[in-house]
Design a protein around this motif. Sequence first.
Motif, PDB file in Angstrom:
ATOM      1  N   TYR A 172       0.886  -1.173   0.000  1.00 53.58           N
ATOM      2  CA  TYR A 172       0.000   0.000   0.000  1.00 53.58           C
ATOM      3  C   TYR A 172       0.914   1.210   0.000  1.00 53.58           C
TER       4      TYR A 172
ATOM      5  N   ALA B  68      -3.371  -2.455   6.140  1.00 53.21           N
ATOM      6  CA  ALA B  68      -2.199  -2.317   5.257  1.00 53.21           C
ATOM      7  C   ALA B  68      -1.042  -3.061   5.925  1.00 53.21           C
TER       8      ALA B  68
ATOM      9  N   LYS C  26      -7.464  -0.714   0.000  1.00 53.52           N
ATOM     10  CA  LYS C  26      -7.669  -1.025   1.420  1.00 53.52           C
ATOM     11  C   LYS C  26      -8.924  -0.339   1.958  1.00 53.52           C
TER      12      LYS C  26
END
Length: 304
Positions: free
Chosen positions: A150, A161, A187
């Motif tokens: 991420y 994450a 996410k």
Amino acid sequence: MLKLNVKNETSRLKAVILGTAKSNGPTPKETEAYDPKSLEHIKAGTYPLEEDMVAEMEAVAKVFDKYNVKVFRPEMIENCNQIFTRDIAFVIDDVFVKANILPDRENELDAIQYIIDQVAPEKVIRPPEEVHIEGGDVILCNDYIFIGTYREADYSDYIVARTNMQGVAFIEKTFPHKKVKSFNLRKSQTIAKDNALHLDCCFQPIGTNKAILHKEGFLEEEEYEWLLNYFGKDNCFIISKEEMYNMNSNVFSISEQVIISEKKFTRLNAWLRKEGFTVEEVPYAEIAKQEGLLRCSTMPLIRD
């Protein structure tokens, strides 16, 4: 001694660590949920029961037995969720990498120490503290290592994450002979259907040249397109948001021909059989409520 060897996701499996659901502990409080799907089931009162999860994992153990796979299990820790062994460690080539996991999961590593002790010490590594990387984000494909990450500025705000760019750099430095390619994942702390917790939640290679893919799991369309082109459109099974939510990409390969899959994955399983795979169906829908499935709960040590 264990001579580790894992170069891809599909070569014939010889030895694996399979998690355990025994003494899984009470249903977590809402504030203790690590992911939006678990939270959803905690709120709804449908969080999985230990006895159901134990039965599901035993079904997988039986399949491994059928194919003569050596199975290691973690030592039992009272009231501890030890299902997802893929989070805590992974093997690349002949190297055992301990993950820097969420601090309150550290004792899960202690429970597999007896297995790590059977590996040559110089083949066991632990990344520096600032390196975040979990096995669900690391997918091996022979010359390539694919890593989910991420890259956004708000990385530290997301408990979902799990692998940062330092994690990607660490793998590049440690395995310089490999081509490392990272993928920026979508996410969400609150909506499970919008959350790719790990790379294996939206992508997995199967067989010799095929893959399961979920487009919306990738934040950058060109990274998804790269995978689609790498495997070839005709070789890819594209899963919907609903199928991603149910973890359709999180099956597990015993070999290039044999795949363990959840029995309710009717569309996927039919396609796999049409493509010539042997599909070993198991019940795993209760474990799936914790946003993890077959790949998450297995950690290969040796493949051919």
